[in-house]
Design an enzyme around this catalytic site. Structure first.
Site, PDB file in Angstrom:
ATOM      1  N   ARG A  27      71.370  47.987  27.275  1.00  0.00           N
ATOM      2  CA  ARG A  27      71.400  47.506  25.890  1.00  0.00           C
ATOM      3  C   ARG A  27      72.075  46.140  25.763  1.00  0.00           C
ATOM      4  O   ARG A  27      72.043  45.515  24.704  1.00  0.00           O
ATOM      5  CB  ARG A  27      72.120  48.524  25.001  1.00  0.00           C
ATOM      6  CG  ARG A  27      71.494  49.902  25.005  1.00  0.00           C
ATOM      7  CD  ARG A  27      72.356  50.893  24.253  1.00  0.00           C
ATOM      8  NE  ARG A  27      72.248  50.666  22.829  1.00  0.00           N
ATOM      9  CZ  ARG A  27      71.373  51.293  22.038  1.00  0.00           C
ATOM     10  NH1 ARG A  27      70.551  52.167  22.562  1.00  0.00           N
ATOM     11  NH2 ARG A  27      71.303  51.045  20.761  1.00  0.00           N
ATOM     12  N   TRP A  74      75.917  42.584  23.691  1.00  0.00           N
ATOM     13  CA  TRP A  74      74.921  41.522  23.728  1.00  0.00           C
ATOM     14  C   TRP A  74      75.216  40.688  22.505  1.00  0.00           C
ATOM     15  O   TRP A  74      75.097  41.154  21.371  1.00  0.00           O
ATOM     16  CB  TRP A  74      73.509  42.099  23.683  1.00  0.00           C
ATOM     17  CG  TRP A  74      72.487  40.994  23.663  1.00  0.00           C
ATOM     18  CD1 TRP A  74      72.177  40.132  24.676  1.00  0.00           C
ATOM     19  CD2 TRP A  74      71.731  40.566  22.529  1.00  0.00           C
ATOM     20  NE1 TRP A  74      71.261  39.221  24.253  1.00  0.00           N
ATOM     21  CE2 TRP A  74      70.965  39.453  22.944  1.00  0.00           C
ATOM     22  CE3 TRP A  74      71.627  41.016  21.239  1.00  0.00           C
ATOM     23  CZ2 TRP A  74      70.091  38.784  22.091  1.00  0.00           C
ATOM     24  CZ3 TRP A  74      70.763  40.360  20.386  1.00  0.00           C
ATOM     25  CH2 TRP A  74      70.001  39.247  20.821  1.00  0.00           C
TER      26      TRP A  74
END
Ligand code: AGP
Length: 605
Positions: A27, A74
């Site tokens: 992710r 992220w």
């Protein structure tokens, strides 16, 4: 998108959090961190770069605790760096977050008189400061959660660690969170992939849920802070996938597992009656994407072929589908509006990996749909979507195939939503996805129907599968399933193509399995059935109630499945296709789980 884990354990939680974070790296991994409470003090480690950097940091500077939170990031607000890594630790709390707080500057302004020395340029840190302020102002953790969730706007999955508390506090809106429960350990995570193996129950949090999780207890409230009871699902540990239990072969076990694997995939990435899909955020602007190149091998290729009909009809996006071993040598043109999608159960198929390398040389965005996280494809793709089928042991792919179809269907809806072309009719068929697990169970209840059909196929020298529209690639898949485990010759064809040659092969009692829900292609398929019968072919028609009525006695054998639509039909009609192949192979005594000449993952070119 980011990955979140929170653990409340009877013993130390740090190792478990690092294991969970390694399953969440798909992710995002530009930084990571963990925080724990020991002797009522919050301790933390966080660092830029891959998870290996955090593991090294903790190895050199250990931290301990039975309760903790962890995060792989992220970056959305603030560049990847140590200071912008989660968790954000304040005097009374630590926070990990996935999503975007749209009004964080307003929140920051409301705290202006608190003389806060912000360490980062993130939206998340402002929410951590808000929690800190509320706790210092005398709010209980749940009162503070209530205040926070009424004040922040945007989409978020929040997990707080608090001093003077043995619980973790969470809330989700627009970003998924699941709870994992067991006797020794409870946890909250971004998806079920991160759950420790010994978790036995799973709760999928719903939009707006707020709550607390501690040792042996979990409480969930709705947005008006009324206690709510979410559905509790069984969690199947990875170990249980690697034993046959009461089944004769892994393949039949995996065929029967599909109602669960599809349910898990849907529940992780969508919500019933919500018409929305919560896929991890693309790292590129979806609106910019105006064409797809789907590449795969074998069964995964058939899944891509089926999804082409969905991307064209629902996402209104041109879709090229290619076998990997061909695509890698083609001089095809792409542009920065092309999204390369690679689909693979193993994530190690060399032909498919070579296509990813080619796409990266062409500088196009890449997304991989993979069943094995940590495989080569997941390491090098820009965006990863996991199929939550669990390890697939049988060489003939079944549960991974329908999980690929489910994820491709969700991706198609996600793109339509992002492009603002998600209309009432697509909302209806999206909801119908949730009918699949129950309908698969209904089909499996009539398994004897398929073992009887298999008996009638024992003497056949050659067998045909035909279909139109999305049923055409499924006909190819039915033929592949039969070929690879019964060693019998079988052809899959577009039903409309038979008259252009293959009809010459039809003669007395050649069995032809026709896959035909009562959709827009049905009447034309009936004409193809008549062409086959006129040459002595034997028709095994797999259709639905409406189709059974309209085919009025044309079929030599007729199977009526539950009603379906453009999205659900290919997934539902896969079950009979798999069962026919399986039961014929067991009658013929072949090695069903490890057929001759094949391998589960083809890592050569
Ligand atoms: C599936 O039944 C086959 N065993 C085979 O075609 C397989 O789908 C193909 O080798 C691709 O494998 P992958 O999904 O692991 O990339």
């Amino acid at each position: 998108m980011c990955g979140i884990i929170g653990i409340v354990n009877k013993t130390d939680c740090v190792k478990g959090m690092l294991t969970a974070l390694s399953k969440l790296e798909y992710r995002g991994y530009d930084s990571s961190g963990v925080a724990t409470i020991t002797n009522n003090k919050i301790d933390y480690r966080k660092v830029q770069g891959k998870l290996a950097n955090l593991k090294e940091l903790i190895y050199n500077k250990p931290l301990a605790g039975n309760i903790g939170i962890g995060h792989t990031r992220w970056a959305t607000h603030g560049e990847p760096s140590n200071k912008n890594a989660h968790p954000f630790v304040k005097r009374n709390c630590a926070l990990v977050h996935n999503g975007i707080i749209e009004n964080y500057l307003d929140i920051k302004k409301s705290l202006a008189n608190q003389k806060i020395d912000y360490k980062s340029s993130t939206d998340t840190e402002v929410v951590a400061e808000l929690m800190n302020y509320l706790i210092e102002d005398g709010a209980t953790p749940l009162e503070a959660m209530k205040e926070i969730t009424t004040r922040i706007e945007g989409n978020y999955a929040l997990v707080f660690l608090l001093k003077n508390s043995n619980n973790l506090y969470f809330s989700r809106k627009g970003s998924p969170l699941v709870l994992g429960l067991s006797k020794s350990l409870n946890c909250v995570a971004s998806d079920t992939l991160a759950l420790p193996n010994h978790i036995d129950k799973v709760i999928y949090l719903e939009e707006g849920d707020i709550g607390e999780i501690g040792n042996g207890q979990a409480k969930i409230f709705d947005q008006s802070f009324k206690v709510k009871k979410n559905v509790i699902h069984d969690h199947i540990s990875l170990q249980s996938h690697t034993s046959k239990n009461q089944y004769k072969h892994f393949m039949i076990k995996e065929i029967h597992y599909q109602s669960k694997s599809i349910d898990d995939t849907l529940l992780n990435f969508a919500k019933k009656n919500d018409n929305k899909v919560y896929l991890p955020q693309f790292k590129f602007d979806t609106k910019k994407i105006n064409n797809l190149s789907l590449v795969a091998c074998g069964t995964a290729f058939h899944a891509c072929m089926i999804s082409k009909y969905w991307f064209e009809e629902i996402s209104k996006i041109n879709t090229l589908v290619e076998i990997a071993s061909e695509y890698r040598y083609r001089e095809n043109s792409v542009n920065d509006k092309t999204l390369g999608v690679l689909v693979s159960q193993s994530g190690e198929t060399m032909d498919t990996i070579k296509c990813l390398e080619k796409m990266k040389r062409q500088n196009i965005n890449t997304a991989s749909i993979v069943n094995v996280l940590g495989s080569s494809l997941t390491r090098d793709s820009d965006y990863i979507l996991p199929t939550l089928a669990g390890p697939e042991i049988g060489v003939a792919s079944t549960k991974a195939f329908t999980a690929q179809l489910t994820v491709l269907a969700l991706l198609c809806i996600h793109i339509a939503q992002k492009k603002g072309i998600f209309n009432e009719s697509t909302k209806k068929i999206t909801n119908d996805l949730f009918t699949i697990p129950g309908n698969i169970k209904l089909i499996l209840k009539n398994e004897k129907t398929y073992s009887d059909i298999a008996k009638d196929l024992i003497e056949a020298k050659s067998i045909f599968y035909v279909g139109r529209g999305p049923m055409y690639p499924l006909a190819l898949e039915g033929a592949l399933k039969l070929k690879e485990i019964t060693y019998k010759h079988c052809e899959g064809y577009a039903a409309g193509e038979l008259k252009h040659g293959p009809l010459a092969l039809i003669e007395d009692s050649v069995p032809v399995v026709v896959l035909a829900p009562s959709d827009k292609y049905f009447n034309k398929t009936i004409s193809n059935i008549q062409e086959i019968k006129a040459r002595g072919g034997e028709i095994i028609l797999i259709t639905d109630k409406e189709g059974a009525k309209k085919s009025s006695g044309l079929a030599d054998k007729l199977i009526s499945l539950p009603d379906s639509n453009l999205l659900t039909a290919p997934i539902l009609y896969s079950i009979p296709v798999q069962l026919i192949a399986y039961h014929l192979a067991t009658l013929l005594g072949t090695d069903v789980d490890q057929p001759r000449n094949l391998a589960k993952s083809v890592t050569v070119e």
